[in-house]
Design a protein around this motif. Structure first.
Motif, PDB file in Angstrom:
ATOM      1  N   TYR A 256       0.782  -1.244   0.000  1.00  0.00           N
ATOM      2  CA  TYR A 256       0.000   0.000   0.000  1.00  0.00           C
ATOM      3  C   TYR A 256       0.809   1.286   0.000  1.00  0.00           C
ATOM      4  CZ  TYR A 256      -4.083  -2.825   0.466  1.00  0.00           C
ATOM      5  OH  TYR A 256      -5.075  -3.727   0.200  1.00  0.00           O
ATOM      6  N   GLU A 257       2.132   1.152   0.105  1.00  0.00           N
ATOM      7  CA  GLU A 257       2.988   2.336   0.176  1.00  0.00           C
ATOM      8  C   GLU A 257       2.640   3.330  -0.936  1.00  0.00           C
ATOM      9  OE1 GLU A 257       6.833   0.740   0.561  1.00  0.00           O
ATOM     10  OE2 GLU A 257       7.604   2.506   1.599  1.00  0.00           O
ATOM     11  N   ALA A 258       2.624   2.847  -2.168  1.00  0.00           N
ATOM     12  CA  ALA A 258       2.427   3.728  -3.314  1.00  0.00           C
ATOM     13  C   ALA A 258       1.034   4.355  -3.292  1.00  0.00           C
ATOM     14  CB  ALA A 258       2.635   2.943  -4.605  1.00  0.00           C
ATOM     15  N   PHE A 259       0.027   3.546  -2.992  1.00  0.00           N
ATOM     16  CA  PHE A 259      -1.348   4.065  -2.990  1.00  0.00           C
ATOM     17  C   PHE A 259      -1.518   5.141  -1.917  1.00  0.00           C
ATOM     18  CE2 PHE A 259      -5.905   3.314  -1.530  1.00  0.00           C
ATOM     19  CZ  PHE A 259      -6.460   4.109  -2.523  1.00  0.00           C
ATOM     20  N   ILE A 260      -0.996   4.865  -0.726  1.00  0.00           N
ATOM     21  CA  ILE A 260      -1.145   5.796   0.395  1.00  0.00           C
ATOM     22  C   ILE A 260      -0.530   7.151   0.051  1.00  0.00           C
ATOM     23  CG2 ILE A 260      -0.147   6.201   2.706  1.00  0.00           C
ATOM     24  CD1 ILE A 260      -2.687   4.556   2.900  1.00  0.00           C
ATOM     25  N   GLU A 261       0.594   7.105  -0.687  1.00  0.00           N
ATOM     26  CA  GLU A 261       1.271   8.347  -1.073  1.00  0.00           C
ATOM     27  C   GLU A 261       0.389   9.223  -1.962  1.00  0.00           C
ATOM     28  OE1 GLU A 261       4.431   9.386   0.062  1.00  0.00           O
ATOM     29  OE2 GLU A 261       3.730   7.778   1.375  1.00  0.00           O
ATOM     30  N   THR A 262      -0.562   8.610  -2.655  1.00  0.00           N
ATOM     31  CA  THR A 262      -1.377   9.397  -3.582  1.00  0.00           C
ATOM     32  C   THR A 262      -2.608  10.015  -2.912  1.00  0.00           C
ATOM     33  OG1 THR A 262      -2.826   7.548  -4.197  1.00  0.00           O
ATOM     34  CG2 THR A 262      -0.793   7.787  -5.477  1.00  0.00           C
ATOM     35  N   LEU A 263      -2.852   9.699  -1.643  1.00  0.00           N
ATOM     36  CA  LEU A 263      -4.100  10.177  -1.024  1.00  0.00           C
ATOM     37  C   LEU A 263      -3.981  11.634  -0.562  1.00  0.00           C
ATOM     38  CD1 LEU A 263      -5.146   7.100   1.175  1.00  0.00           C
ATOM     39  CD2 LEU A 263      -5.832   7.664  -1.166  1.00  0.00           C
ATOM     40  N   PRO A 264      -4.771  12.521  -1.162  1.00  0.00           N
ATOM     41  CA  PRO A 264      -4.686  13.934  -0.778  1.00  0.00           C
ATOM     42  C   PRO A 264      -4.978  14.130   0.712  1.00  0.00           C
ATOM     43  CG  PRO A 264      -6.141  13.635  -2.688  1.00  0.00           C
ATOM     44  CD  PRO A 264      -5.790  12.273  -2.189  1.00  0.00           C
ATOM     45  N   LEU A 265      -5.873  13.309   1.264  1.00  0.00           N
ATOM     46  CA  LEU A 265      -6.255  13.464   2.671  1.00  0.00           C
ATOM     47  C   LEU A 265      -5.051  13.370   3.606  1.00  0.00           C
ATOM     48  CD1 LEU A 265      -8.445  13.536   4.935  1.00  0.00           C
ATOM     49  CD2 LEU A 265      -8.437  11.050   4.838  1.00  0.00           C
ATOM     50  N   LEU A 266      -4.083  12.531   3.228  1.00  0.00           N
ATOM     51  CA  LEU A 266      -2.983  12.250   4.158  1.00  0.00           C
ATOM     52  C   LEU A 266      -1.755  13.135   3.943  1.00  0.00           C
ATOM     53  CD1 LEU A 266      -3.131   8.336   4.281  1.00  0.00           C
ATOM     54  CD2 LEU A 266      -4.418   9.988   5.606  1.00  0.00           C
ATOM     55  N   THR A 267      -1.906  14.188   3.129  1.00  0.00           N
ATOM     56  CA  THR A 267      -0.719  14.996   2.814  1.00  0.00           C
ATOM     57  C   THR A 267      -0.133  15.670   4.058  1.00  0.00           C
ATOM     58  OG1 THR A 267      -2.280  16.668   2.099  1.00  0.00           O
ATOM     59  CG2 THR A 267      -1.079  15.510   0.353  1.00  0.00           C
ATOM     60  N   SER A 268      -0.958  15.907   5.090  1.00  0.00           N
ATOM     61  CA  SER A 268      -0.392  16.574   6.274  1.00  0.00           C
ATOM     62  C   SER A 268       0.380  15.615   7.165  1.00  0.00           C
ATOM     63  CB  SER A 268      -1.492  17.233   7.116  1.00  0.00           C
ATOM     64  OG  SER A 268      -2.685  17.345   6.430  1.00  0.00           O
ATOM     65  N   LEU A 269       0.386  14.334   6.829  1.00  0.00           N
ATOM     66  CA  LEU A 269       1.122  13.368   7.671  1.00  0.00           C
ATOM     67  C   LEU A 269       2.548  13.171   7.174  1.00  0.00           C
ATOM     68  CD1 LEU A 269      -1.475  10.472   8.170  1.00  0.00           C
ATOM     69  CD2 LEU A 269      -1.094  12.469   9.606  1.00  0.00           C
ATOM     70  N   GLU A 270       3.448  12.959   8.124  1.00  0.00           N
ATOM     71  CA  GLU A 270       4.829  12.581   7.780  1.00  0.00           C
ATOM     72  C   GLU A 270       4.786  11.183   7.176  1.00  0.00           C
ATOM     73  OE1 GLU A 270       7.782  14.163   9.010  1.00  0.00           O
ATOM     74  OE2 GLU A 270       6.559  15.853   9.687  1.00  0.00           O
ATOM     75  N   LEU A 271       5.861  10.836   6.481  1.00  0.00           N
ATOM     76  CA  LEU A 271       5.920   9.498   5.871  1.00  0.00           C
ATOM     77  C   LEU A 271       5.745   8.400   6.933  1.00  0.00           C
ATOM     78  CD1 LEU A 271       6.495   7.645   3.416  1.00  0.00           C
ATOM     79  CD2 LEU A 271       8.905   7.771   4.034  1.00  0.00           C
ATOM     80  N   SER A 272       6.440   8.569   8.084  1.00  0.00           N
ATOM     81  CA  SER A 272       6.360   7.524   9.112  1.00  0.00           C
ATOM     82  C   SER A 272       4.932   7.410   9.650  1.00  0.00           C
ATOM     83  CB  SER A 272       7.335   7.820  10.244  1.00  0.00           C
ATOM     84  OG  SER A 272       6.942   9.002  10.892  1.00  0.00           O
ATOM     85  N   GLU A 273       4.237   8.558   9.715  1.00  0.00           N
ATOM     86  CA  GLU A 273       2.848   8.516  10.201  1.00  0.00           C
ATOM     87  C   GLU A 273       1.941   7.832   9.172  1.00  0.00           C
ATOM     88  OE1 GLU A 273       2.620  12.587  12.856  1.00  0.00           O
ATOM     89  OE2 GLU A 273       2.542  12.748  10.684  1.00  0.00           O
ATOM     90  N   ARG A 274       2.256   8.065   7.900  1.00  0.00           N
ATOM     91  CA  ARG A 274       1.447   7.413   6.856  1.00  0.00           C
ATOM     92  C   ARG A 274       1.645   5.898   6.916  1.00  0.00           C
ATOM     93  NH1 ARG A 274       2.744  12.085   3.621  1.00  0.00           N
ATOM     94  NH2 ARG A 274       4.465  11.073   2.564  1.00  0.00           N
ATOM     95  N   MET A 275       2.868   5.491   7.223  1.00  0.00           N
ATOM     96  CA  MET A 275       3.123   4.045   7.330  1.00  0.00           C
ATOM     97  C   MET A 275       2.401   3.450   8.537  1.00  0.00           C
ATOM     98  SD  MET A 275       4.631   2.994   4.765  1.00  0.00           S
ATOM     99  CE  MET A 275       3.815   4.232   3.817  1.00  0.00           C
ATOM    100  N   LYS A 276       2.260   4.252   9.586  1.00  0.00           N
ATOM    101  CA  LYS A 276       1.517   3.762  10.758  1.00  0.00           C
ATOM    102  C   LYS A 276       0.047   3.568  10.415  1.00  0.00           C
ATOM    103  CE  LYS A 276       4.536   5.278  14.383  1.00  0.00           C
ATOM    104  NZ  LYS A 276       4.848   6.229  15.425  1.00  0.00           N
ATOM    105  N   VAL A 277      -0.435   4.407   9.526  1.00  0.00           N
ATOM    106  CA  VAL A 277      -1.818   4.227   9.071  1.00  0.00           C
ATOM    107  C   VAL A 277      -1.914   2.886   8.347  1.00  0.00           C
ATOM    108  CG1 VAL A 277      -3.607   5.096   7.512  1.00  0.00           C
ATOM    109  CG2 VAL A 277      -2.288   6.705   8.908  1.00  0.00           C
ATOM    110  N   VAL A 278      -0.928   2.623   7.482  1.00  0.00           N
ATOM    111  CA  VAL A 278      -0.946   1.348   6.740  1.00  0.00           C
ATOM    112  C   VAL A 278      -0.921   0.168   7.713  1.00  0.00           C
ATOM    113  CG1 VAL A 278       0.284  -0.084   5.077  1.00  0.00           C
ATOM    114  CG2 VAL A 278       0.189   2.374   4.744  1.00  0.00           C
ATOM    115  N   ASP A 279      -0.103   0.284   8.753  1.00  0.00           N
ATOM    116  CA  ASP A 279       0.032  -0.829   9.703  1.00  0.00           C
ATOM    117  C   ASP A 279      -1.291  -1.243  10.323  1.00  0.00           C
ATOM    118  OD1 ASP A 279       2.711  -0.940   9.291  1.00  0.00           O
ATOM    119  OD2 ASP A 279       3.268   0.187  11.088  1.00  0.00           O
TER     120      ASP A 279
END
Ligand code: CMP
Ligand code: CMP
Length: 414
Positions: A256-279
């Motif tokens: 999901y790394e690539a897909f998550i990167e494309t989500l406008p909603l999550l732009t305010s999150l740091e990369l590590s925070e986005r990965m925590k969402v994936v987890d």
């Protein structure tokens, strides 16, 4: 004739027996060989550091041999020593996992494979009745949703039951992570320290799970969980949790790394925070016309569309006086768009229904993860929520009518 019992024999055999009962090894002799070899190695190591060698090996040390073999946090040896005596009286399951874990480690499943594969799997026999209750309690646990049947069965084997009493601290903030907990029954308050004071940040009411963070990221407990009623919990030990859930998370990150990167909603999150969402997210698949959300229901999840389309509808009376209702389509969500945030933000029932159009796959986040991780995305969400009103006015007429409608059907808008 009196036979002298060598000093330490009772403790030694007691500790060994505890480990055997806990691990249920298939090959007892092999297990005993490993156990006593590591015990001896440990004693020798301590001797070379000038530690107390006069007495027989201390039970607390003996029972910790599994984690020793896993070589987790070997730099924390001294801290662990302090805990040993206390650990001996602690319940069997919690002992080898109660350690100080201070560094946020990056999990590499391939690296851990070799070491962890050597360890026997934890099994706690269960009655049919217990297994049934357990399956019921685990049904909605998102962290378990993506497990394959074999992994799920390993989880079910390893889980053990714990009865909690009112006022009991199940977890204390800053402690080491021992177990992951699934709630079967009972209510629990969540406290987080804010500037030294305990702040009530939420509660669990007879469902849900907690205690995953410290195990996932090898960090101290992030909150205190206190039972506010008598209850029952299912506990999954740290080793099994890491073996199964973390490996699954690593797969999810890749996927999901690539897909998550494309989500406008999550732009305010740091990369590590986005990965925590994936987890902590899970995926759910819906077939054409299947209902995903029902208007008026209580909410516990948030959704992002991964593929397919989702129709959002609202029920309203045909005329102002008419009690007969019609379901009107108010929006469509496609890949990358989200829905189901409103009820979580406003703490009210679902304002609308959602249905799959064709086959749909959604990423799903539970309410606690949503609250914990998506705070920084709230501005974007609130901006979109403000548009809902406008959208409804365009569809249904004046805001006053919509207001009346929402009073009638119990739906919500901010
Ligand atoms: P863990 O840090 O292992 O132990 C405390 C648990 O409380 C944590 O995992 C989460 O599962 C749960 N929790 C619920 N709400 C929060 C919150 N707001 N912050 C931190 N942890 C929380
Ligand atoms: P929630 O109320 O949790 O569940 C239904 C979801 O439909 C809602 O969150 C929003 O995400 C979504 N939705 C889309 N358009 C609207 C709208 N105009 N009013 C309310 N909800 C809407």
């Amino acid at each position: 004739m009196s036979i002298e019992i060598p000093e330490g024999l009772t403790e030694l055999l007691q500790s060994f027996t505890v480990e055997v009962l806990r691990n249920q090894p298939r090959d007892l002799l092999e297990f005993a060989l490993q156990y006593f070899t590591q015990l001896k190695e440990r004693e020798t190591k301590e001797a070379s550091f000038g530690n107390d060698q006069n007495s027989a090996p201390r039970p607390g040390k003996a029972v910790n041999f599994i984690e020793e073999a896993m070589q987790i946090d070997s730099e924390n040896e001294e801290e662990e020593d302090d805990d040993d005596d206390e650990e001996f009286i602690a319940p069997v399951m919690s002992r080898f996992i109660r350690r100080a874990s201070v560094c946020a480690e990056a999990f590499n499943p391939d690296e851990d494979d070799e070491e962890e594969e050597k360890e026997p799997w934890v099994t706690h026999p269960k009655t049919d009745e217990q297994r049934q209750r357990l399956q019921e309690a685990c049904r909605d646990i998102l962290l378990f949703k993506n497990l394959d049947p074999e992994e799920m069965s390993q989880v079910l084997d390893a889980i053990f039951e714990k009865i909690s009493i009112e006022g009991e601290h199940i977890i204390d903030q800053d402690d080491d992570g021992d177990n992951f907990y699934v709630i079967e029954s009972g209510t629990f308050n969540i406290f987080v320290k804010v500037e030294g004071a305990e702040k009530l940040v939420g509660c669990y009411d007879n469902r849900g799970s907690f205690g995953e963070l410290a195990l996932m990221y090898n960090t101290p407990r992030a909150a205190t969980i206190i039972a506010t009623s008598p209850g029952a919990l299912w506990c999954l030990d740290r080793l099994t949790f890491r073996r199964i859930i973390l490996k699954n998370n690593a797969k999810k990150r890749k996927m999901y790394e690539a897909f998550i990167e494309t989500l406008p909603l999550l732009t305010s999150l740091e990369l590590s925070e986005r990965m925590k969402v994936v987890d902590v997210l899970s995926t759910k698949v819906y077939s054409d016309a299947q209902q995903i959300i029902a208007q008026g229901d209580l909410a516990n999840c948030f959704y992002v569309v991964e593929s397919g389309q989702v129709r959002i509808t609202m029920t309203r009376s045909r005329t102002k006086k008419d009690q007969e209702e019609e379901e009107v389509e108010i929006a469509t969500c496609s890949r990358g768009q989200y829905f189901g945030e409103l009820a979580l933000v406003t703490n009210k029932p679902r304002a609308a229904s959602a249905y799959a159009v064709g086959s749909v796959k959604c990423l799903v986040l539970d309410i606690k993860a949503f609250e914990r991780l998506l705070g920084p995305c709230m501005d974007i969400m609130k901006r979109n929520i403000a548009n809902y009103e406008e959208q409804l006015v365009t569809l249904f007429g004046s805001s006053a009518e919509i207001e009346q409608q929402s009073v009638r059907d119990g739906s919500n808008r901010p």
